[in-house]
Design a protein around this motif. Structure first.
Motif, mmCIF file in Angstrom:
data_model
loop_
_atom_site.group_PDB
_atom_site.id
_atom_site.type_symbol
_atom_site.label_atom_id
_atom_site.label_comp_id
_atom_site.label_asym_id
_atom_site.label_seq_id
_atom_site.Cartn_x
_atom_site.Cartn_y
_atom_site.Cartn_z
ATOM 1 N N ILE A 162 0.754 -1.349 0.027
ATOM 2 C CA ILE A 162 0.186 -0.157 -0.021
ATOM 3 C C ILE A 162 0.828 1.407 -0.095
ATOM 4 O O ILE A 162 1.764 1.462 0.904
ATOM 5 N N ASP A 163 0.618 2.065 -0.982
ATOM 6 C CA ASP A 163 1.696 3.531 -1.163
ATOM 7 C C ASP A 163 0.880 4.361 -0.077
ATOM 8 O O ASP A 163 1.460 5.038 0.254
ATOM 9 N N LEU A 164 -0.581 4.269 -0.106
ATOM 10 C CA LEU A 164 -1.069 5.417 0.717
ATOM 11 C C LEU A 164 -2.340 4.836 1.260
ATOM 12 O O LEU A 164 -3.123 4.216 0.612
ATOM 13 N N TYR A 165 -2.157 4.818 2.779
ATOM 14 C CA TYR A 165 -3.475 4.383 3.443
ATOM 15 C C TYR A 165 -4.226 5.711 4.186
ATOM 16 O O TYR A 165 -3.641 6.382 5.039
ATOM 17 N N PHE A 166 -5.511 5.859 3.829
ATOM 18 C CA PHE A 166 -6.360 6.916 4.535
ATOM 19 C C PHE A 166 -7.057 6.464 5.592
ATOM 20 O O PHE A 166 -8.010 5.454 5.463
ATOM 21 N N ASP A 167 -6.644 6.449 6.931
ATOM 22 C CA ASP A 167 -7.281 5.688 8.044
ATOM 23 C C ASP A 167 -8.241 6.465 8.625
ATOM 24 O O ASP A 167 -8.184 7.679 9.243
ATOM 25 N N ASN A 168 -9.603 6.119 8.662
ATOM 26 C CA ASN A 168 -10.893 6.594 9.259
ATOM 27 C C ASN A 168 -11.212 5.841 10.684
ATOM 28 O O ASN A 168 -11.853 6.389 11.272
ATOM 29 N N VAL A 169 -10.367 4.669 10.733
ATOM 30 C CA VAL A 169 -11.129 3.684 11.849
ATOM 31 C C VAL A 169 -9.995 3.270 12.874
ATOM 32 O O VAL A 169 -10.633 2.946 13.903
ATOM 33 N N GLY A 170 -8.736 3.152 12.914
ATOM 34 C CA GLY A 170 -8.093 2.792 13.553
ATOM 35 C C GLY A 170 -8.173 1.457 13.922
ATOM 36 O O GLY A 170 -8.659 0.579 13.163
ATOM 37 N N GLY A 171 -7.695 1.014 15.204
ATOM 38 C CA GLY A 171 -7.960 -0.412 15.710
ATOM 39 C C GLY A 171 -7.228 -1.325 14.691
ATOM 40 O O GLY A 171 -5.883 -1.230 14.378
#
Length: 335
Positions: free
Chosen positions: A218-227
């Motif tokens: 993954i080059d870019l991960y946009f995290d909305n959730v965590g965990g």
């Protein structure tokens, strides 16, 4: 004027989801505008995960909502009485309204933005509002998306995640993979919003599916959730991969501070970067970004979805939808 102002106030710090003990519906006379002020009737409320964090008595980028205070929230309202040249009766305004029927606007600390003619309130609150701006600057500025990137978005059927994935595609990402809950949401982001692939975290092994969907990382991960999903994405990060910390919705209803990722040292091995941001830091750049987004909307390159809930008294239920996965797209309460 003898109108009544219904207002939902914080009655008790929540533990878990907001319930009948957390908030209280009160009524009082509507406020009267003084010279230099306008009275605004709230028409729509923007329901965002961050509202839940403001209810906790913990340090954040804004002070916690105090017991007895109106629940803080953005919204759109109509000017019904004005004693200032800044606002005219009948205009629609966007700004901080709170969960109530009426709010005072002025040209100072309580300033609100006049909606341009022809911009629907749902679009102003969502794709052209804080939601869309969060996705825009998170992907372009913090995430530094570039052509050929493999991008993963969690919370991909939500308001911010759905916009973030579409923006990544517009900016030239080679592949955008969305993580969402349930077959219907996964179908929506692929068939309607143009994501290349979807992972159903409720019914699939996320770690295994990430390896299949992103074999080179993954080059870019946009995290909305965590965990655990953050952990899974870190485990599959590409060399020089970037992680944008937008939110951690999976932890907002937990008592106590959230537990950090257990495999953060992947960032060291992969020479990766993980960075958080607060959208308020970008306010001065909103107009240019909104112009670009408006162009994409006009060209049909980006779509927005609204989930409408009717009635002020339903605002707590609407907030809980964000954590139960009961919504697709931007949650808005219509008063």
């Amino acid at each position: 004027m003898s109108e009544t102002n219904r207002r939902i106030v914080l009655a008790k710090r929540p533990s878990g989801l907001v319930d009948d003990e957390t908030v209280r519906l009160e009524s009082e006379p509507a406020p009267q505008p003084a010279d230099g002020e306008a009275l605004v009737k709230v028409r729509y409320l923007s329901i965002d995960p961050t509202i839940r964090t403001w209810m906790d008595d913990v340090p954040s980028y804004l002070p916690p909502i105090q017991i007895g205070e109106v629940i803080r929230s953005g919204g759109v309202g109509e000017v019904v009485e004005s004693r200032t040249d800044a606002y005219q009766p009948g205009q629609l305004l966007f700004g901080m309204t709170g969960w109530q029927d009426y709010v005072i606007a002025d040209a100072g600390e309580r300033a609100m933005t006049v909606l341009p003619e022809g911009v629907p309130p749902g679009v102003a609150i969502g794709i052209l509002g804080v939601t869309g701006m969060t996705a825009y600057f998170g992907i372009t500025d913090v995430g530094q998306v570039k052509e050929g990137d493999v991008v993963v978005i969690s919370g991909a059927a939500g308001a911010t995640g759905s916009a973030a994935g579409q923006i990544a595609k517009i900016k030239g990402a080679k592949k955008v993979v969305g993580i969402a809950g349930g077959a219907q949401k996964c179908a929506h982001i692929v068939d309607e919003l143009g994501f290349d692939e979807a992972i159903d975290y409720k019914n699939e092994d996320v770690a295994a599916r990430l390896r299949e969907a992103c074999p080179d990382g993954i080059d870019l991960y946009f995290d909305n959730v965590g965990g655990s999903i953050l952990n899974d994405c870190l485990a599959n990060l590409a060399q020089r991969g970037r992680v944008v910390l937008c939110g951690a919705i999976s932890t907002y209803n937990d008592d106590g501070p959230p537990v950090g990722p257990s495999n953060y040292l992947t960032l060291l091995v992969r020479r990766g970067r993980m960075e958080g941001f607060i959208i308020l830091d970008y306010l001065d750049r909103f107009p240019a970004a909104q112009m670009e987004m408006a162009g994409w909307i006009a060209e049909g390159k980006i779509k927005s979805t609204e989930h409408i809930v009717e009635g002020l008294e339903k605002a707590p239920d609407a907030l809980n939808l964000l954590f139960s996965g009961g919504n697709t797209g931007k949650v808005i309460v219509a008063l």
